[in-house]
Design a protein around this motif. Structure first.
Motif, short mmCIF file in Angstrom:
data_model
loop_
_atom_site.label_atom_id
_atom_site.label_comp_id
_atom_site.label_asym_id
_atom_site.label_seq_id
_atom_site.Cartn_x
_atom_site.Cartn_y
_atom_site.Cartn_z
N LEU A 155 0.84 -1.20 0.00
CA LEU A 155 0.00 0.00 0.00
C LEU A 155 0.88 1.25 0.00
N SER A 156 0.41 2.27 -0.67
CA SER A 156 1.12 3.55 -0.65
C SER A 156 0.72 4.32 0.60
N HIS B 191 -0.60 7.13 0.56
CA HIS B 191 -1.92 7.68 0.21
C HIS B 191 -3.02 6.67 0.55
N ASP B 192 -2.78 5.39 0.26
CA ASP B 192 -3.75 4.34 0.60
C ASP B 192 -3.94 4.24 2.11
N LYS C 94 -6.07 7.04 3.35
CA LYS C 94 -7.49 6.83 3.02
C LYS C 94 -8.15 5.92 4.04
N ILE C 95 -7.48 4.83 4.40
CA ILE C 95 -8.03 3.91 5.39
C ILE C 95 -8.19 4.63 6.73
N TRP D 91 -17.20 7.75 3.57
CA TRP D 91 -16.27 8.25 2.57
C TRP D 91 -17.07 9.00 1.52
#
Length: 105
Positions: free
Chosen positions: A2-3, A5-6, A9-10, A20
């Motif tokens: 995962l980045s 950024h990912d 988001k989580i 979301w």
């Protein structure tokens, strides 16, 4: 894989109680249940894949040092992606004693 950024988001999804962009992605009941203490590991409270740091703060910590840190009272999500580190829980100390004070959060 995962980045950062990912991860963010989580963390943001959990900060927003499963919402979301105005849609319920994860039920607020699951967010609450998964961030509630269900067991202990080395005397530290653990939910469902989340370490419970205090009443307002929880974190998902990968063995290699990746982390999602969520603090509800500060409306804060921090994501860290890193190469393998031997003591990934040191990231909490880094966040709470070095990052948050710098930004006066």
């Amino acid at each position: 894989m995962l980045s950062v950024h990912d991860l963010l988001k989580i963390g943001q999804l959990y900060l927003q109680n499963g919402q979301w962009k105005g849609k319920s992605i994860v039920s607020s009941q699951w967010v609450e249940e998964s961030t509630t203490t269900h067991s202990f590991w080395e005397n530290k409270p653990y939910g469902y894949l989340w370490w419970i740091l205090d009443d307002e703060t929880f974190a998902a910590i990968g063995d290699g040092g990746n982390i999602i840190y969520v603090n509800r009272s500060k409306n804060l999500v921090i994501g860290i992606v890193s190469h393998f580190v031997p003591r990934p829980k040191d990231r909490i100390d880094f966040i709470e004693n070095h990052l948050i004070p710098v930004y006066n959060l």
